[in-house]
Design a protein around this motif. Structure first.
Motif, PDB file in Angstrom:
ATOM      1  N   LYS A  44       0.837  -1.192   0.000  1.00 35.13           N
ATOM      2  CA  LYS A  44       0.000   0.000   0.000  1.00 35.13           C
ATOM      3  C   LYS A  44       0.873   1.243   0.000  1.00 35.13           C
ATOM      4  O   LYS A  44       1.867   1.317   0.707  1.00 35.13           O
ATOM      5  CB  LYS A  44      -0.917   0.012   1.215  1.00 35.13           C
ATOM      6  CG  LYS A  44      -1.929  -1.110   1.195  1.00 35.13           C
ATOM      7  CD  LYS A  44      -2.891  -1.007   2.329  1.00 35.13           C
ATOM      8  CE  LYS A  44      -3.903  -2.132   2.254  1.00 35.13           C
ATOM      9  NZ  LYS A  44      -4.883  -2.056   3.308  1.00 35.13           N
ATOM     10  N   ASN A  45       0.479   2.206  -0.798  1.00 36.14           N
ATOM     11  CA  ASN A  45       1.211   3.459  -0.874  1.00 36.14           C
ATOM     12  C   ASN A  45       0.885   4.329   0.334  1.00 36.14           C
ATOM     13  O   ASN A  45      -0.227   4.312   0.846  1.00 36.14           O
ATOM     14  CB  ASN A  45       0.853   4.216  -2.152  1.00 36.14           C
ATOM     15  CG  ASN A  45       1.327   3.495  -3.388  1.00 36.14           C
ATOM     16  OD1 ASN A  45       2.299   2.763  -3.335  1.00 36.14           O
ATOM     17  ND2 ASN A  45       0.643   3.696  -4.490  1.00 36.14           N
ATOM     18  N   LYS A  46       1.870   5.093   0.730  1.00 36.11           N
ATOM     19  CA  LYS A  46       1.660   6.022   1.830  1.00 36.11           C
ATOM     20  C   LYS A  46       0.897   7.235   1.325  1.00 36.11           C
ATOM     21  O   LYS A  46       0.963   7.582   0.150  1.00 36.11           O
ATOM     22  CB  LYS A  46       2.993   6.469   2.413  1.00 36.11           C
ATOM     23  CG  LYS A  46       3.751   5.359   3.079  1.00 36.11           C
ATOM     24  CD  LYS A  46       5.012   5.891   3.692  1.00 36.11           C
ATOM     25  CE  LYS A  46       5.749   4.800   4.431  1.00 36.11           C
ATOM     26  NZ  LYS A  46       6.961   5.295   5.057  1.00 36.11           N
ATOM     27  N   GLU A  50       1.994  11.403   5.038  1.00 35.16           N
ATOM     28  CA  GLU A  50       3.021  10.529   5.599  1.00 35.16           C
ATOM     29  C   GLU A  50       4.338  10.707   4.855  1.00 35.16           C
ATOM     30  O   GLU A  50       5.404  10.696   5.463  1.00 35.16           O
ATOM     31  CB  GLU A  50       2.564   9.072   5.539  1.00 35.16           C
ATOM     32  CG  GLU A  50       1.426   8.745   6.478  1.00 35.16           C
ATOM     33  CD  GLU A  50       0.915   7.330   6.293  1.00 35.16           C
ATOM     34  OE1 GLU A  50       1.332   6.663   5.328  1.00 35.16           O
ATOM     35  OE2 GLU A  50       0.089   6.900   7.110  1.00 35.16           O
ATOM     36  N   GLY A  51       4.253  10.856   3.542  1.00 30.11           N
ATOM     37  CA  GLY A  51       5.465  11.071   2.749  1.00 30.11           C
ATOM     38  C   GLY A  51       6.123  12.395   3.099  1.00 30.11           C
ATOM     39  O   GLY A  51       7.341  12.494   3.195  1.00 30.11           O
ATOM     40  N   ASP A  52       5.301  13.444   3.305  1.00 26.53           N
ATOM     41  CA  ASP A  52       5.851  14.747   3.688  1.00 26.53           C
ATOM     42  C   ASP A  52       6.498  14.682   5.065  1.00 26.53           C
ATOM     43  O   ASP A  52       7.559  15.273   5.288  1.00 26.53           O
ATOM     44  CB  ASP A  52       4.751  15.813   3.684  1.00 26.53           C
ATOM     45  CG  ASP A  52       4.264  16.127   2.280  1.00 26.53           C
ATOM     46  OD1 ASP A  52       4.999  15.800   1.318  1.00 26.53           O
ATOM     47  OD2 ASP A  52       3.159  16.691   2.147  1.00 26.53           O
ATOM     48  N   GLU A  53       5.866  13.966   5.992  1.00 29.97           N
ATOM     49  CA  GLU A  53       6.449  13.810   7.331  1.00 29.97           C
ATOM     50  C   GLU A  53       7.794  13.098   7.245  1.00 29.97           C
ATOM     51  O   GLU A  53       8.760  13.490   7.902  1.00 29.97           O
ATOM     52  CB  GLU A  53       5.496  13.027   8.229  1.00 29.97           C
ATOM     53  CG  GLU A  53       4.253  13.784   8.629  1.00 29.97           C
ATOM     54  CD  GLU A  53       3.262  12.913   9.377  1.00 29.97           C
ATOM     55  OE1 GLU A  53       3.582  11.744   9.673  1.00 29.97           O
ATOM     56  OE2 GLU A  53       2.165  13.415   9.664  1.00 29.97           O
ATOM     57  N   PHE A  54       7.853  12.056   6.433  1.00 28.48           N
ATOM     58  CA  PHE A  54       9.095  11.308   6.276  1.00 28.48           C
ATOM     59  C   PHE A  54      10.182  12.194   5.685  1.00 28.48           C
ATOM     60  O   PHE A  54      11.333  12.175   6.138  1.00 28.48           O
ATOM     61  CB  PHE A  54       8.859  10.082   5.395  1.00 28.48           C
ATOM     62  CG  PHE A  54      10.112   9.305   5.111  1.00 28.48           C
ATOM     63  CD1 PHE A  54      10.694   8.519   6.089  1.00 28.48           C
ATOM     64  CD2 PHE A  54      10.719   9.367   3.868  1.00 28.48           C
ATOM     65  CE1 PHE A  54      11.855   7.816   5.833  1.00 28.48           C
ATOM     66  CE2 PHE A  54      11.869   8.672   3.607  1.00 28.48           C
ATOM     67  CZ  PHE A  54      12.439   7.893   4.597  1.00 28.48           C
TER      68      PHE A  54
END
Length: 84
Positions: A44-46, A50-54
């Motif tokens: 499953k893609n984030k 969540e990607g920005d937080e990472f």
């Protein structure tokens, strides 16, 4: 319910192969192979948040590494000056 549907689709493909080729070993292997392929769930893609937080965490770590490296170089230069 989904697993039953996957099983039925795999069975239909296996029976279809058996009907056309008359080779039960290959149709059984094909059934098992198709069932395994259908049973694998994709990763499953984030979400974008969540990607920005990472990426923010990664950027903070990179900045911290650069800051520590600069401090280390300054200390090294100061120790060279003190030795002279």
């Amino acid at each position: 319910m989904v697993i039953i549907l996957r099983f039925i689709i795999s069975a239909l493909i296996g029976v279809g192969w058996l009907f056309f080729s008359k080779d039960p070993e290959i149709s059984l292997i094909l059934f098992i192979f198709v069932f395994i392929i259908l049973s694998i769930t994709p990763k499953k893609n984030k979400t974008y948040e969540e990607g920005d937080e990472f990426q923010a965490i990664l950027k903070e770590k990179t900045e911290r590494k650069l800051l520590l490296e600069e401090e280390r170089l300054l200390e090294k230069q100061q120790s060279k000056k003190n030795k002279k």
